[in-house]
Write a protein that holds these residues in place. Structure first.
Motif, PDB file in Angstrom:
ATOM      1  N   ALA A  51       0.942  -1.128   0.045  1.00  0.00           N
ATOM      2  CA  ALA A  51      -0.154  -0.009  -0.100  1.00  0.00           C
ATOM      3  C   ALA A  51       0.840   1.210  -0.048  1.00  0.00           C
ATOM      4  O   ALA A  51       1.963   1.318   0.336  1.00  0.00           O
ATOM      5  N   PRO A  52       0.628   2.481  -0.449  1.00  0.00           N
ATOM      6  CA  PRO A  52       1.144   3.566  -0.523  1.00  0.00           C
ATOM      7  C   PRO A  52       1.703   4.012   0.804  1.00  0.00           C
ATOM      8  O   PRO A  52       0.840   3.825   1.888  1.00  0.00           O
ATOM      9  N   THR A  73       6.212   3.563  -1.332  1.00  0.00           N
ATOM     10  CA  THR A  73       5.475   2.780  -2.172  1.00  0.00           C
ATOM     11  C   THR A  73       4.365   3.935  -2.774  1.00  0.00           C
ATOM     12  O   THR A  73       3.769   4.519  -1.902  1.00  0.00           O
ATOM     13  N   THR A  74       4.220   3.982  -3.926  1.00  0.00           N
ATOM     14  CA  THR A  74       3.409   5.001  -4.662  1.00  0.00           C
ATOM     15  C   THR A  74       2.354   4.165  -5.467  1.00  0.00           C
ATOM     16  O   THR A  74       2.509   3.108  -6.191  1.00  0.00           O
ATOM     17  N   LYS A  75       0.947   4.733  -5.449  1.00  0.00           N
ATOM     18  CA  LYS A  75       0.014   4.162  -6.419  1.00  0.00           C
ATOM     19  C   LYS A  75      -0.308   4.992  -7.436  1.00  0.00           C
ATOM     20  O   LYS A  75      -0.808   6.403  -7.419  1.00  0.00           O
ATOM     21  N   SER A 133      -3.970   2.553 -11.023  1.00  0.00           N
ATOM     22  CA  SER A 133      -4.316   1.346 -10.155  1.00  0.00           C
ATOM     23  C   SER A 133      -3.088   0.624 -10.083  1.00  0.00           C
ATOM     24  O   SER A 133      -3.157  -0.678  -9.459  1.00  0.00           O
ATOM     25  N   LYS A 134      -1.801   0.939 -10.406  1.00  0.00           N
ATOM     26  CA  LYS A 134      -0.498   0.237 -10.210  1.00  0.00           C
ATOM     27  C   LYS A 134       0.143   0.843  -9.235  1.00  0.00           C
ATOM     28  O   LYS A 134       0.164   2.089  -8.947  1.00  0.00           O
ATOM     29  N   LEU A 135       1.106   0.127  -8.383  1.00  0.00           N
ATOM     30  CA  LEU A 135       1.761   0.457  -7.420  1.00  0.00           C
ATOM     31  C   LEU A 135       3.274   0.490  -8.162  1.00  0.00           C
ATOM     32  O   LEU A 135       3.814  -0.255  -8.751  1.00  0.00           O
ATOM     33  N   THR A 136       4.055   1.503  -7.500  1.00  0.00           N
ATOM     34  CA  THR A 136       5.606   1.561  -7.944  1.00  0.00           C
ATOM     35  C   THR A 136       6.388   1.550  -6.690  1.00  0.00           C
ATOM     36  O   THR A 136       5.906   2.175  -5.780  1.00  0.00           O
ATOM     37  N   TRP A 137       7.620   1.451  -6.889  1.00  0.00           N
ATOM     38  CA  TRP A 137       8.472   1.131  -5.584  1.00  0.00           C
ATOM     39  C   TRP A 137       9.749   2.232  -5.787  1.00  0.00           C
ATOM     40  O   TRP A 137      10.310   2.054  -6.724  1.00  0.00           O
TER      41      TRP A 137
END
Length: 371
Positions: free
Chosen positions: A51-52, A86-88, A91-95
């Motif tokens: 999660a963000p 963690t960034t949203k 609808s996709k999470l990035t790290w």
């Protein structure tokens, strides 16, 4: 055009076919599966990045230990840390994975932090962006993660423990505003550390003294005062704040006397962005070489998916890995950036970022150059 190489050598120089060597599977799907499986065995990574938000771990005796949320932004100079953002996006999470190195951290801790950062990237199927940060020279992207950054003396090897209210301690902190955050750095507990351009906080355990230089900015004064009251609250009534220096204040600093003018304050870290110099890392010639590709007026279209590029932006270095780069180029991307620092006499504390093509990358220094 400038260039340098990492002791160039043809990859077949040992006379052995790649398929017969222990490197034959590096970069293959089987290799990626094995590395992902190994990463999943690290207890610290279980459920992280779902999660963000911000998650922080400290390296303790080669182990990755969670750092309490209430202490995020506080780093011991003798330790190494891993910070995951963690960034949203839609609808996709990035790290983004930052490994932070204190000024007196051990080589073992540095190596463990770097290794575990790669492992965490494997956990995310190599979709994360890796960043190398050092104390006092953090990238602008890193400083924006925290409202303030605090440097504390000592570390896990020195047996440092969290200070509770009522404990007899004596510490002096300098509070200074930077472009994106506030840095709170522990300095020698002596009157000679004071200057009229900064704000300071003297911590005696059961008493806190915010001290404001005559030329300190209103923002720094407000932040210093707020920090004093927040620390006092965290000690649950066992600590009070004194707004004006008294005999105990001066006694703790070695006695009252003249204070250095603002002009003698330590210079803040420069944050300007250079014009940018772009280098291409390639093994097309049979040797792994790094050649200057462009200087100034650099655009995203100057990048090639078949290679790895290094962008020198002055205070930060960026390693861009093309989606079609060879395994050798990929494996040597970060080591080549380190070699570049040495070859060009750049400070070893320069922040280094490693990003894969196609991965969302929100960094204002990169954006300012790649217009």
């Amino acid at each position: 055009m400038a260039s340098f190489s990492l002791e160039p050598k043809a990859w077949t120089g040992d006379g052995a076919d790649l398929k017969d060597s222990n490197m034959a599977l590096v970069g293959s799907e089987l290799d990626k599966i094995a590395r992902k499986s190994a990463a999943e065995k690290e207890a610290a990574w279980v459920s992280c990045g779902k999660a963000p938000g911000i998650e922080v771990w400290r390296i303790e005796n080669f182990q990755v230990k969670a750092w309490p949320a209430e202490r995020h932004g506080a780093f011991h100079t003798g330790d190494s840390y891993i910070v995951l953002k963690t960034t949203k996006i839609e609808s996709k999470l990035t790290w983004d994975i930052h490994f932070w190195l204190g000024s007196t951290t051990s080589q073992d801790e540095m190596g463990t932090a770097a290794y575990k950062t790669v492992e965490l990237d494997d956990y995310f199927d190599q979709a994360a962006i890796q960043h190398r940060e050092t104390q006092g020279h953090e990238s602008l992207q890193f400083t924006k993660l925290f409202k303030e950054i605090t440097y504390l003396e000592g570390g896990i090897d020195s047996g440092f423990h969290h200070v509770e209210g009522g404990t007899q301690i004596k510490k002096l902190f300098r509070v200074r505003k930077t472009k994106h955050t506030v840095r709170v750095a522990e300095v020698p507990c002596t009157r000679k550390s004071l200057n009229q351009g900064d704000c300071f906080l003297l911590d005696l355990g059961d008493t806190l003294y915010p001290w404001f230089g005559e030329d300190a900015s209103p923002f720094e004064r407000a932040k210093c005062g707020t920090r004093a009251h927040n620390v006092a609250i965290s000690r649950h009534g066992h600590c009070k704040v004194k707004e004006a220096p008294d005999a105990a204040f001066w006694s703790a600093l070695g006695g009252e006397g003249p204070i250095a003018p603002a002009s003698e304050a330590p210079a803040p870290e420069k944050e300007e962005v250079g014009e940018g110099v772009l280098y291409k890392l390639s093994d097309a010639s049979g040797a792994l070489t790094c050649t200057e590709a462009k200087r100034g007026d650099i655009k995203v279209t100057d990048l090639d998916s078949n290679d790895v590029f290094i962008l020198d932006a002055g205070r930060e270095i960026f390693v861009w890995v093309g989606s079609k780069a060879s395994d050798a180029e990929r494996r040597n991307a970060m080591p080549t950036a380190q070699a570049y620092l040495h070859a060009n006499d750049k400070p070893i504390h320069t922040a280094v970022h490693c990003v894969n093509e196609g991965t969302p990358f929100n960094n204002e220094v990169w954006a300012a150059i790649m217009k």
